[in-house]
Design a protein around this motif. Structure first.
Motif, PDB file in Angstrom:
ATOM      1  N   LEU A  60    -128.622 -79.440 -11.643  1.00 33.05           N
ATOM      2  CA  LEU A  60    -127.894 -79.142 -10.572  1.00 33.05           C
ATOM      3  C   LEU A  60    -126.472 -79.694 -10.544  1.00 33.05           C
ATOM      4  O   LEU A  60    -125.274 -78.912  -9.944  1.00 33.05           O
ATOM      5  N   LYS A  61    -126.212 -80.993 -11.238  1.00 34.51           N
ATOM      6  CA  LYS A  61    -124.856 -81.432 -11.532  1.00 34.51           C
ATOM      7  C   LYS A  61    -124.013 -80.702 -12.162  1.00 34.51           C
ATOM      8  O   LYS A  61    -122.808 -80.308 -12.035  1.00 34.51           O
ATOM      9  N   ASN A  62    -124.694 -80.021 -13.482  1.00 37.86           N
ATOM     10  CA  ASN A  62    -124.105 -79.146 -14.136  1.00 37.86           C
ATOM     11  C   ASN A  62    -123.514 -77.736 -13.412  1.00 37.86           C
ATOM     12  O   ASN A  62    -122.452 -77.376 -13.811  1.00 37.86           O
ATOM     13  N   PHE A  63    -124.391 -77.375 -12.751  1.00 40.58           N
ATOM     14  CA  PHE A  63    -124.154 -76.223 -11.766  1.00 40.58           C
ATOM     15  C   PHE A  63    -122.990 -76.543 -11.114  1.00 40.58           C
ATOM     16  O   PHE A  63    -121.973 -75.486 -10.840  1.00 40.58           O
ATOM     17  N   ILE A  64    -123.057 -77.562 -10.273  1.00 36.42           N
ATOM     18  CA  ILE A  64    -121.835 -77.960  -9.305  1.00 36.42           C
ATOM     19  C   ILE A  64    -120.597 -78.002 -10.192  1.00 36.42           C
ATOM     20  O   ILE A  64    -119.565 -77.525  -9.634  1.00 36.42           O
TER      21      ILE A  64
END
Length: 67
Positions: A60-64
């Motif tokens: 999720l952090k990489n996606f954001i």
């Protein structure tokens, strides 16, 4: 008669599937089926998120960050 047997052996499943779909649409039973599928998918997602917290947080952090 031989042609009818060949036709039914080749397309019998499709005809039965179409008839079942028509019955489901007419009785609105499909709404119950969609609700059951949604409950199962959400339950599985919750189970996956609970047991893979670190992986989900990283993804999720990489996606954001890409946004």
């Amino acid at each position: 008669m031989d042609d009818f047997k060949k036709f039914m052996s080749e397309y019998g499943g499709m005809i039965i599937g179409v008839l079942v779909a028509i019955v489901l649409l007419l009785t609105k039973f499909y709404l119950l089926i969609i609700a059951i599928i949604l409950i199962v998918v959400c339950g599985y997602a919750g189970h996956y998120f609970q047991h893979n917290k670190d992986n989900v947080k990283d993804k999720l952090k990489n996606f954001i960050d890409r946004l």
